[in-house]
Motif scaffolding. Structure first.
Motif, PDB file in Angstrom:
ATOM      1  N   SER A   6       0.816  -1.220   0.000  1.00  0.00           N
ATOM      2  CA  SER A   6       0.000   0.000   0.000  1.00  0.00           C
ATOM      3  C   SER A   6       0.846   1.265   0.000  1.00  0.00           C
ATOM      4  CB  SER A   6      -0.901   0.037   1.240  1.00  0.00           C
ATOM      5  OG  SER A   6      -1.714  -1.096   1.296  1.00  0.00           O
ATOM      6  N   GLY A   7       2.182   1.107  -0.029  1.00  0.00           N
ATOM      7  CA  GLY A   7       3.044   2.276  -0.026  1.00  0.00           C
ATOM      8  C   GLY A   7       3.301   2.826   1.369  1.00  0.00           C
ATOM      9  N   LEU A   8       2.928   2.075   2.405  1.00  0.00           N
ATOM     10  CA  LEU A   8       3.175   2.519   3.781  1.00  0.00           C
ATOM     11  C   LEU A   8       4.519   1.971   4.265  1.00  0.00           C
ATOM     12  CD1 LEU A   8      -0.344   1.844   5.342  1.00  0.00           C
ATOM     13  CD2 LEU A   8       0.522   3.958   4.351  1.00  0.00           C
ATOM     14  N   PHE A  76      -2.244   9.618  15.159  1.00  0.00           N
ATOM     15  CA  PHE A  76      -2.347  10.273  13.855  1.00  0.00           C
ATOM     16  C   PHE A  76      -2.383  11.785  14.035  1.00  0.00           C
ATOM     17  CE2 PHE A  76      -4.060   6.045  13.094  1.00  0.00           C
ATOM     18  CZ  PHE A  76      -3.325   5.691  11.986  1.00  0.00           C
ATOM     19  N   ASP A  77      -1.836  12.464  13.058  1.00  0.00           N
ATOM     20  CA  ASP A  77      -1.842  13.923  13.046  1.00  0.00           C
ATOM     21  C   ASP A  77      -2.698  14.356  11.857  1.00  0.00           C
ATOM     22  OD1 ASP A  77      -1.236  16.592  12.375  1.00  0.00           O
ATOM     23  OD2 ASP A  77       0.676  16.474  13.421  1.00  0.00           O
ATOM     24  N   ALA A  78      -3.910  14.847  12.164  1.00  0.00           N
ATOM     25  CA  ALA A  78      -4.865  15.162  11.100  1.00  0.00           C
ATOM     26  C   ALA A  78      -4.370  16.294  10.213  1.00  0.00           C
ATOM     27  CB  ALA A  78      -6.224  15.511  11.706  1.00  0.00           C
ATOM     28  N   ARG A  81      -1.532  14.743   8.172  1.00  0.00           N
ATOM     29  CA  ARG A  81      -1.903  13.474   7.528  1.00  0.00           C
ATOM     30  C   ARG A  81      -0.800  12.433   7.664  1.00  0.00           C
ATOM     31  NH1 ARG A  81      -5.398  14.844   2.101  1.00  0.00           N
ATOM     32  NH2 ARG A  81      -6.897  16.205   3.119  1.00  0.00           N
ATOM     33  N   SER A  85       0.675   3.108  13.215  1.00  0.00           N
ATOM     34  CA  SER A  85      -0.201   2.155  13.887  1.00  0.00           C
ATOM     35  C   SER A  85       0.569   0.856  14.091  1.00  0.00           C
ATOM     36  CB  SER A  85      -1.469   1.962  13.065  1.00  0.00           C
ATOM     37  OG  SER A  85      -1.708   0.635  12.758  1.00  0.00           O
ATOM     38  N   ILE A 133       2.581   6.256   8.062  1.00  0.00           N
ATOM     39  CA  ILE A 133       2.342   7.159   6.925  1.00  0.00           C
ATOM     40  C   ILE A 133       3.195   8.375   7.205  1.00  0.00           C
ATOM     41  CG2 ILE A 133       0.669   8.475   5.581  1.00  0.00           C
ATOM     42  CD1 ILE A 133      -1.524   6.838   6.626  1.00  0.00           C
ATOM     43  N   THR A 137       1.301  13.385   0.959  1.00  0.00           N
ATOM     44  CA  THR A 137       1.147  13.138  -0.472  1.00  0.00           C
ATOM     45  C   THR A 137       0.127  14.128  -1.010  1.00  0.00           C
ATOM     46  OG1 THR A 137      -0.399  11.421   0.147  1.00  0.00           O
ATOM     47  CG2 THR A 137       1.816  10.719  -0.430  1.00  0.00           C
ATOM     48  N   ALA A 140      -3.731  13.538  -2.322  1.00  0.00           N
ATOM     49  CA  ALA A 140      -4.112  12.141  -2.106  1.00  0.00           C
ATOM     50  C   ALA A 140      -5.542  12.044  -1.606  1.00  0.00           C
ATOM     51  CB  ALA A 140      -3.177  11.504  -1.092  1.00  0.00           C
TER      52      ALA A 140
END
Lengths: 140, 140
Positions: A6-8, A76-78, A81, A85, A133, A137, A140
């Motif tokens: 998934s590119g993570l 997560f940092d909204a 992004r 996890s 992440i 991007t 995205a």
């Protein structure tokens, strides 16, 4: 830097344990009456073991008895992004040995929920994996 | 204010949906090769439906096909030791109808993870429940 399909970014086992130890809350994932269930809990890492306190007779105590469960924590940092996890999978067991209970009671594990929570559940992280992440991007 | 057996505030269905709609990330809980699995995902609420974008052929797409899954979102404040969590349970389905895909593509749903994610999974919140830890309990 290893990426998954998934590119993570794939986190190393060492990074996974380090990140797990940095947060006070995770989510225990189990099966409750044949349905998938998830419950946030305060926890503390004790080597490869995830230590959780709950109430005797709680649904969580009953449902995780001798079960294989998953345990997830993330951050997560909204705005950015970004985030990470980590998920561990392993057998859950309730602690009944007096010496072990005594040792666990000295861990820096506080629960935010009210009530008496002197029942300990320990999940061994038999498998652990994590993703990050990292890059913003655009579009995205 | 209703409390559950753990002393946590029980949220109404309306509060649950309102809180779910306030965060960009939740966790989908499913079974993967007979083991409990959990994966954070960006999502968007569409009425009673939780809409998730993933890649065609992803593990998530395969594992949730026609499955009953749980979906959890939460927010916690470590300093105040407060927070809430909402869990929905329901059937997951992949969206293949062109008109529905077209409609879902217009939802304000962005994914933070890189890569092409034009596969939509919809989970109907057939059951939804939530809890809040509101009070700071001294010495807990």
């Amino acid at each position: 830097m290893q990426l998954d399909s998934s590119g993570l970014q794939v986190l190393s086992e060492q990074e996974c344990f380090l990140l797990l130890s940095s947060v006070p809350i995770g989510r225990i994932v189990f099966t409750d009456r044949a349905l998938p269930a998830v419950q946030p809990v305060n926890f503390c890492l004790d080597g490869r073991f995830i230590v959780i306190r709950t109430a005797t007779g709680s649904k969580l105590a009953a449902a995780t008895r001798h079960a294989v469960v998953a345990f997830e924590a993330d951050e997560f940092d909204a705005a950015m992004r970004t985030g990470w996890s980590v998920t561990a999978v392993g057998h859950a067991r309730e602690v009944s040995d007096a010496a072990e209970l005594d040792r666990l009671a000295r861990l820096p594990l506080t629960t935010w929920a009210p009530g008496n929570r002197d029942h300990y559940i320990v999940v061994e992280a038999e498998q652990i994996s994590g993703r990050r992440i990292a890059a913003v991007t655009a579009g995205a």
